[in-house]
Scaffold this motif. Structure first.
Motif, PDB file in Angstrom:
ATOM      1  N   PRO A 179      35.889  -8.215  -6.982  1.00 46.77           N
ATOM      2  CA  PRO A 179      37.175  -8.113  -8.063  1.00 46.77           C
ATOM      3  C   PRO A 179      36.574  -7.873  -9.613  1.00 46.77           C
ATOM      4  CG  PRO A 179      36.956 -10.137  -6.771  1.00 46.77           C
ATOM      5  CD  PRO A 179      35.774  -9.393  -6.341  1.00 46.77           C
ATOM      6  N   LYS A 180      35.471  -8.161  -9.999  1.00 42.76           N
ATOM      7  CA  LYS A 180      35.047  -7.930 -11.264  1.00 42.76           C
ATOM      8  C   LYS A 180      34.422  -6.292 -11.507  1.00 42.76           C
ATOM      9  CE  LYS A 180      33.220 -12.274 -12.321  1.00 42.76           C
ATOM     10  NZ  LYS A 180      32.055 -13.106 -12.763  1.00 42.76           N
ATOM     11  N   GLY A 181      34.659  -5.567 -10.453  1.00 42.28           N
ATOM     12  CA  GLY A 181      34.276  -4.089 -10.193  1.00 42.28           C
ATOM     13  C   GLY A 181      32.687  -3.853 -10.028  1.00 42.28           C
ATOM     14  N   GLY A 182      32.382  -2.797  -9.885  1.00 43.99           N
ATOM     15  CA  GLY A 182      30.950  -2.365  -9.621  1.00 43.99           C
ATOM     16  C   GLY A 182      30.699  -1.067  -9.513  1.00 43.99           C
ATOM     17  N   GLN A 183      29.358  -0.631  -9.219  1.00 43.11           N
ATOM     18  CA  GLN A 183      28.960   0.733  -8.766  1.00 43.11           C
ATOM     19  C   GLN A 183      29.713   1.191  -7.675  1.00 43.11           C
ATOM     20  OE1 GLN A 183      24.962   1.434  -8.720  1.00 43.11           O
ATOM     21  NE2 GLN A 183      24.456   0.185 -10.372  1.00 43.11           N
ATOM     22  N   HIS A 184      30.530   2.314  -7.525  1.00 42.74           N
ATOM     23  CA  HIS A 184      31.322   2.636  -6.756  1.00 42.74           C
ATOM     24  C   HIS A 184      30.701   3.962  -5.824  1.00 42.74           C
ATOM     25  CE1 HIS A 184      34.959   4.755  -5.044  1.00 42.74           C
ATOM     26  NE2 HIS A 184      35.083   3.697  -4.694  1.00 42.74           N
ATOM     27  N   HIS A 185      30.272   5.011  -6.773  1.00 42.81           N
ATOM     28  CA  HIS A 185      29.691   6.113  -6.082  1.00 42.81           C
ATOM     29  C   HIS A 185      28.834   7.106  -7.004  1.00 42.81           C
ATOM     30  CE1 HIS A 185      33.368   7.613  -8.467  1.00 42.81           C
ATOM     31  NE2 HIS A 185      32.642   8.835  -8.452  1.00 42.81           N
ATOM     32  N   MET A 186      28.054   7.675  -6.431  1.00 46.73           N
ATOM     33  CA  MET A 186      27.203   8.920  -6.895  1.00 46.73           C
ATOM     34  C   MET A 186      27.644  10.068  -6.776  1.00 46.73           C
ATOM     35  SD  MET A 186      23.314   7.433  -7.023  1.00 46.73           S
ATOM     36  CE  MET A 186      23.132   7.862  -5.464  1.00 46.73           C
ATOM     37  N   CYS A 187      27.585  10.907  -7.863  1.00 42.66           N
ATOM     38  CA  CYS A 187      27.905  12.377  -7.860  1.00 42.66           C
ATOM     39  C   CYS A 187      26.901  13.229  -8.111  1.00 42.66           C
ATOM     40  CB  CYS A 187      29.195  12.644  -8.768  1.00 42.66           C
ATOM     41  SG  CYS A 187      29.831  14.255  -8.856  1.00 42.66           S
ATOM     42  N   LEU A 191      31.273  11.847   0.816  1.00 41.17           N
ATOM     43  CA  LEU A 191      30.684  11.636   2.128  1.00 41.17           C
ATOM     44  C   LEU A 191      30.619  10.122   2.351  1.00 41.17           C
ATOM     45  CD1 LEU A 191      27.298  13.566   1.613  1.00 41.17           C
ATOM     46  CD2 LEU A 191      29.403  14.421   2.350  1.00 41.17           C
ATOM     47  N   HIS A 192      31.018   9.759   3.665  1.00 41.41           N
ATOM     48  CA  HIS A 192      31.241   8.472   4.166  1.00 41.41           C
ATOM     49  C   HIS A 192      29.762   7.660   3.948  1.00 41.41           C
ATOM     50  CE1 HIS A 192      32.161   4.803   6.294  1.00 41.41           C
ATOM     51  NE2 HIS A 192      33.332   5.487   6.280  1.00 41.41           N
ATOM     52  N   PRO A 193      29.933   6.482   3.229  1.00 40.80           N
ATOM     53  CA  PRO A 193      28.795   5.605   2.742  1.00 40.80           C
ATOM     54  C   PRO A 193      28.102   5.142   4.085  1.00 40.80           C
ATOM     55  CG  PRO A 193      30.991   4.375   2.362  1.00 40.80           C
ATOM     56  CD  PRO A 193      31.337   5.781   2.529  1.00 40.80           C
ATOM     57  N   GLY A 194      28.855   5.034   5.106  1.00 45.14           N
ATOM     58  CA  GLY A 194      28.369   4.630   6.316  1.00 45.14           C
ATOM     59  C   GLY A 194      27.114   5.683   7.029  1.00 45.14           C
ATOM     60  N   ASP A 195      26.873   6.859   6.588  1.00 48.59           N
ATOM     61  CA  ASP A 195      26.130   7.886   6.876  1.00 48.59           C
ATOM     62  C   ASP A 195      25.129   7.993   5.831  1.00 48.59           C
ATOM     63  OD1 ASP A 195      27.692   8.156   9.087  1.00 48.59           O
ATOM     64  OD2 ASP A 195      28.978   9.988   8.273  1.00 48.59           O
ATOM     65  N   ALA A 196      25.446   7.454   4.551  1.00 50.44           N
ATOM     66  CA  ALA A 196      24.590   7.916   3.504  1.00 50.44           C
ATOM     67  C   ALA A 196      23.776   6.755   2.822  1.00 50.44           C
ATOM     68  CB  ALA A 196      25.382   8.425   2.398  1.00 50.44           C
ATOM     69  N   GLY A 197      23.441   5.784   3.907  1.00 44.67           N
ATOM     70  CA  GLY A 197      22.511   4.562   3.273  1.00 44.67           C
ATOM     71  C   GLY A 197      23.510   3.616   2.566  1.00 44.67           C
ATOM     72  N   ARG A 255      24.938  18.826   9.526  1.00 44.75           N
ATOM     73  CA  ARG A 255      23.975  17.583   9.568  1.00 44.75           C
ATOM     74  C   ARG A 255      24.555  16.358  10.155  1.00 44.75           C
ATOM     75  NH1 ARG A 255      20.476  19.753   4.430  1.00 44.75           N
ATOM     76  NH2 ARG A 255      19.921  21.821   5.227  1.00 44.75           N
ATOM     77  N   GLY A 256      25.785  16.352  10.504  1.00 42.34           N
ATOM     78  CA  GLY A 256      26.192  15.130  11.133  1.00 42.34           C
ATOM     79  C   GLY A 256      26.971  14.296  10.203  1.00 42.34           C
ATOM     80  N   MET A 257      27.175  14.662   8.919  1.00 42.73           N
ATOM     81  CA  MET A 257      27.798  13.556   8.020  1.00 42.73           C
ATOM     82  C   MET A 257      29.330  13.579   8.227  1.00 42.73           C
ATOM     83  SD  MET A 257      25.218  12.699   6.415  1.00 42.73           S
ATOM     84  CE  MET A 257      26.119  11.704   4.866  1.00 42.73           C
TER      85      MET A 257
END
Ligand SMILES: CC[C@@H](C(=O)O)C(=O)SCCNC(=O)CCNC(=O)[C@H](O)C(C)(C)COP(=O)(O)OP(=O)(O)OC[C@H]1O[C@@H](n2cnc3c(N)ncnc32)[C@H](O)[C@@H]1OP(=O)(O)O
Ligand SMILES: [Co+2]
Length: 151
Positions: free
Chosen positions: A83-91, A127-133, A107-109
């Motif tokens: 709810p306070k926000g946070g790091q969401h993605h890297m580009c 890219l789905h976070p579940g495939d990217a650590g 490569r399976g992503m």
């Protein structure tokens, strides 16, 4: 794409870190008044991506502040959990978004949808976070002028 082309794929420079925020004006005030950043863009809406965004411009790169816009914004669930926000993605930049998408799929992503225009005016995909650590990764086509040089 040929096997050789896929093997040659190289990730470009980091472009921005996305930070989800519940209130973009408050977030801008924080970076300006507490962190001492002079160059912050005015908030703009990118309705097809479901966000209002502003860039915190630093010599080393950008922080992209994103506030949900609309009922189907992709960051609503994230803010429910944080709810306070946070790091969401890297580009990261790539030379050609369609080639990058093909390489990642090979490569399976899980690539989330088709390339769409992002806040920098070039095509982006996620890219789905579940495939990217556990990190949501955005790939963004580099800016290119008609002389073919990155700007
Ligand atoms: C400003 C425009 C543009 C730009 O040009 O720069 C942007 O940056 S727009 C940024 C916002 N847009 C997007 O995020 C689009 C892509 N995102 C999505 O498709 C979805 O948000 C998602 C990543 C698939 C998540 O969807 P959601 O419905 O929220 O799924 P779940 O809640 O079920 O989560 C599944 C799974 O993934 C984890 N998760 C979700 N978000 C993140 C995140 N940001 N970082 C890391 N992990 C994330 C979530 O915790 C779930 O994990 P498990 O519980 O382990 O399954
Ligand atoms: Co982004």
């Amino acid at each position: 794409m040929s096997k050789a082309e896929i093997a040659e794929f190289q990730l470009g420079p980091m472009n921005h870190v996305g930070v989800a925020v519940p209130d973009i004006e408050n977030a801008i005030a924080f970076y300006r008044d507490v962190m001492g950043v002079i160059d912050i863009s005015k908030p703009e809406v990118l309705a097809p991506q479901g966000v209002k965004y502003a860039f915190v411009n630093l010599p080393s790169g950008q922080v992209e502040l994103i506030e949900p816009y609309g009922e189907t914004s992709p960051i609503l669930k994230f803010l429910e959990r944080n709810p306070k926000g946070g790091q969401h993605h890297m580009c990261f930049e790539v030379e050609d978004i369609h080639d990058a998408k093909s390489v990642m799929e090979t490569r399976g992503m899980r690539v989330l949808g088709e390339p769409r225009i992002g806040a920098h005016g070039t095509l982006v995909v996620f890219l789905h976070p579940g495939d990217a650590g556990g990190v949501l990764i955005e790939l963004m086509e580099s800016h290119k002028s008609c002389d073919g040089v990155d700007h």
